[in-house]
Motif scaffolding. Structure first.
Motif, PDB file in Angstrom:
ATOM      1  N   VAL A 203       0.834  -1.207   0.000  1.00 25.58           N
ATOM      2  CA  VAL A 203       0.000   0.000   0.000  1.00 25.58           C
ATOM      3  C   VAL A 203       0.866   1.255   0.000  1.00 25.58           C
ATOM      4  CG1 VAL A 203      -1.625   1.347   1.378  1.00 25.58           C
ATOM      5  CG2 VAL A 203      -2.029  -1.088   1.007  1.00 25.58           C
ATOM      6  N   ALA A 204       1.907   1.269   0.826  1.00 25.10           N
ATOM      7  CA  ALA A 204       2.813   2.414   0.861  1.00 25.10           C
ATOM      8  C   ALA A 204       3.549   2.568  -0.471  1.00 25.10           C
ATOM      9  CB  ALA A 204       3.811   2.260   2.000  1.00 25.10           C
ATOM     10  N   ASP A 205       3.941   1.453  -1.068  1.00 23.22           N
ATOM     11  CA  ASP A 205       4.608   1.499  -2.374  1.00 23.22           C
ATOM     12  C   ASP A 205       3.676   2.040  -3.450  1.00 23.22           C
ATOM     13  OD1 ASP A 205       6.886   0.449  -1.219  1.00 23.22           O
ATOM     14  OD2 ASP A 205       6.581  -1.581  -1.995  1.00 23.22           O
ATOM     15  N   TYR A 206       2.399   1.692  -3.355  1.00 23.20           N
ATOM     16  CA  TYR A 206       1.427   2.223  -4.316  1.00 23.20           C
ATOM     17  C   TYR A 206       1.324   3.743  -4.200  1.00 23.20           C
ATOM     18  CZ  TYR A 206      -3.047   3.365  -6.470  1.00 23.20           C
ATOM     19  OH  TYR A 206      -4.033   3.952  -7.231  1.00 23.20           O
ATOM     20  N   ILE A 262     -10.997  -0.131   7.630  1.00 22.39           N
ATOM     21  CA  ILE A 262     -10.357  -1.217   6.896  1.00 22.39           C
ATOM     22  C   ILE A 262      -8.858  -0.916   6.886  1.00 22.39           C
ATOM     23  CG2 ILE A 262     -10.192  -2.371   4.648  1.00 22.39           C
ATOM     24  CD1 ILE A 262     -13.091  -1.305   4.151  1.00 22.39           C
ATOM     25  N   GLU A 263      -8.048  -1.869   7.324  1.00 20.10           N
ATOM     26  CA  GLU A 263      -6.634  -1.592   7.582  1.00 20.10           C
ATOM     27  C   GLU A 263      -5.910  -1.040   6.360  1.00 20.10           C
ATOM     28  OE1 GLU A 263      -5.153  -4.503  11.122  1.00 20.10           O
ATOM     29  OE2 GLU A 263      -5.466  -5.440   9.169  1.00 20.10           O
ATOM     30  N   SER A 264      -6.121  -1.635   5.209  1.00 24.85           N
ATOM     31  CA  SER A 264      -5.412  -1.162   4.021  1.00 24.85           C
ATOM     32  C   SER A 264      -5.789   0.266   3.678  1.00 24.85           C
ATOM     33  CB  SER A 264      -5.696  -2.084   2.826  1.00 24.85           C
ATOM     34  OG  SER A 264      -7.096  -2.215   2.612  1.00 24.85           O
ATOM     35  N   ALA A 265      -7.058   0.628   3.903  1.00 29.02           N
ATOM     36  CA  ALA A 265      -7.511   1.987   3.627  1.00 29.02           C
ATOM     37  C   ALA A 265      -6.916   2.980   4.614  1.00 29.02           C
ATOM     38  CB  ALA A 265      -9.035   2.049   3.671  1.00 29.02           C
ATOM     39  N   VAL A 266      -6.900   2.619   5.894  1.00 28.78           N
ATOM     40  CA  VAL A 266      -6.356   3.505   6.921  1.00 28.78           C
ATOM     41  C   VAL A 266      -4.868   3.727   6.690  1.00 28.78           C
ATOM     42  CG1 VAL A 266      -5.922   3.775   9.390  1.00 28.78           C
ATOM     43  CG2 VAL A 266      -8.102   2.820   8.608  1.00 28.78           C
TER      44      VAL A 266
END
Length: 307
Positions: A203-206, A262-266
């Motif tokens: 997610v951070a790489d995105y 949602i963890e990925s969203a946060v």
């Protein structure tokens, strides 16, 4: 999660009627997407090129309208022919200014052959500790790869349309589910924890990809579904509506994101916030009633990239 200062917010419940591009039905999901993009483009000084990542599956973005504002619009998606099918369904919008790229690997995991290797390791039933270590290693190995290096600093506006919660994780969990019988509860927890570690890195790489695509004076705009509003969370809206000013509402929202999100969203929202300059940063939040019948609290953010 810390408070997000210097941002504006708006939250409105929306109709469950069929959505348009946000021009007529005030308060719909597409209306709020439209307003976020209008407020974002209003702060641009140049309208050469824009890019939209993730628009092909659901059509949140009014692509014809966006194309009319820029000399060129590039739409990128992970799906095959998603954009073309969408354009056909919405009247066959075509323009020489419009470019469509499918099969785009935002995560670079395909470049590692990740999914095939992961499947083979699950089929072999390798020990949980070994699999977890391999998953964590992928987070570091994938950073050696680059997505879209030829497009760096190419766009005045880079838009991410609901991508953060779609990256990698759900697919990887689905693969794991087929082999759960090979692992006990503790083993499964160890593997899921390692998948979460890789997800956070992806997610951070995105977000790094998003910021790499924008020109120095351009802007990034992104939104994501962040809280599933099931019965246990319906009172969030009532509590929010009782607050009297924007600062209180923003503080409440981000406390709710940290508690229920949602963890990925946060993770994606917080990381992107840290990558954007605080000056002229925009934050908006709204309710999205999806066609599946579920309702989500959505967060949208835009700004210029920190040097």
């Amino acid at each position: 999660m810390k408070d997000f200062p210097g941002v504006s917010s708006g939250l409105t419940e929306v109709s469950e009627d069929k959505l348009d591009w946000g021009e007529q039905e005030w308060g719909t999901h597409r209306y709020h997407v439209r307003m976020l993009l209008e407020d974002t483009t209003a702060q641009l000084s140049s309208f050469d090129k824009a890019a939209v990542l993730g628009a092909g599956n659901h059509g949140d973005v009014d692509l014809p309208e966006l194309a009319s504002r820029f000399s060129q619009l590039t739409v990128l998606d992970t799906e095959a022919n998603a954009i073309e099918e969408f354009m056909e369904a919405t009247g066959g919008f075509t323009s020489p200014k419009f470019k469509s790229l499918a099969h785009v690997d935002y995560t670079c995991l395909d470049q590692l052959g990740f999914y095939q290797d992961y499947e083979e390791k699950l089929q072999a039933g390798i020990p949980a500790g070994e699999l977890a270590g391999w998953l964590r290693d992928q987070a570091f190995l994938v950073k050696r790869e680059e997505a879209l290096p030829h497009m760096k600093k190419s766009f005045n506006l880079v838009v991410s349309s609901g991508v953060h919660t779609q990256l990698f994780y759900l697919h990887a969990l689905s693969q794991l589910a087929e082999y759960m019988h090979l692992y006990n509860e503790a083993d499964t927890a160890q593997i899921v924890e390692a998948l979460g570690f890789l997800r956070n890195s992806v997610v951070a790489d995105y977000n790094t990809l998003l910021t790499s695509l924008v020109k120095p004076e351009g802007r990034v705009a992104a939104w994501t579904d962040i809280i599933l509003l099931d019965e246990s969370k319906k009172d969030l809206l009532d509590q929010l509506n009782q607050l009297n000013n924007d600062n209180e509402r923003v503080r409440f929202l981000f406390q709710a994101f940290g508690k229920y999100g949602i963890e990925s969203a946060v993770i994606g929202l917080k990381d992107l916030f840290d990558k954007l300059k605080p000056e002229q940063q925009l934050f908006k939040s709204w309710v999205w009633h999806t066609e599946s019948g579920k309702s989500y609290l959505v967060a949208g953010l835009s700004g210029r990239v920190r040097a």
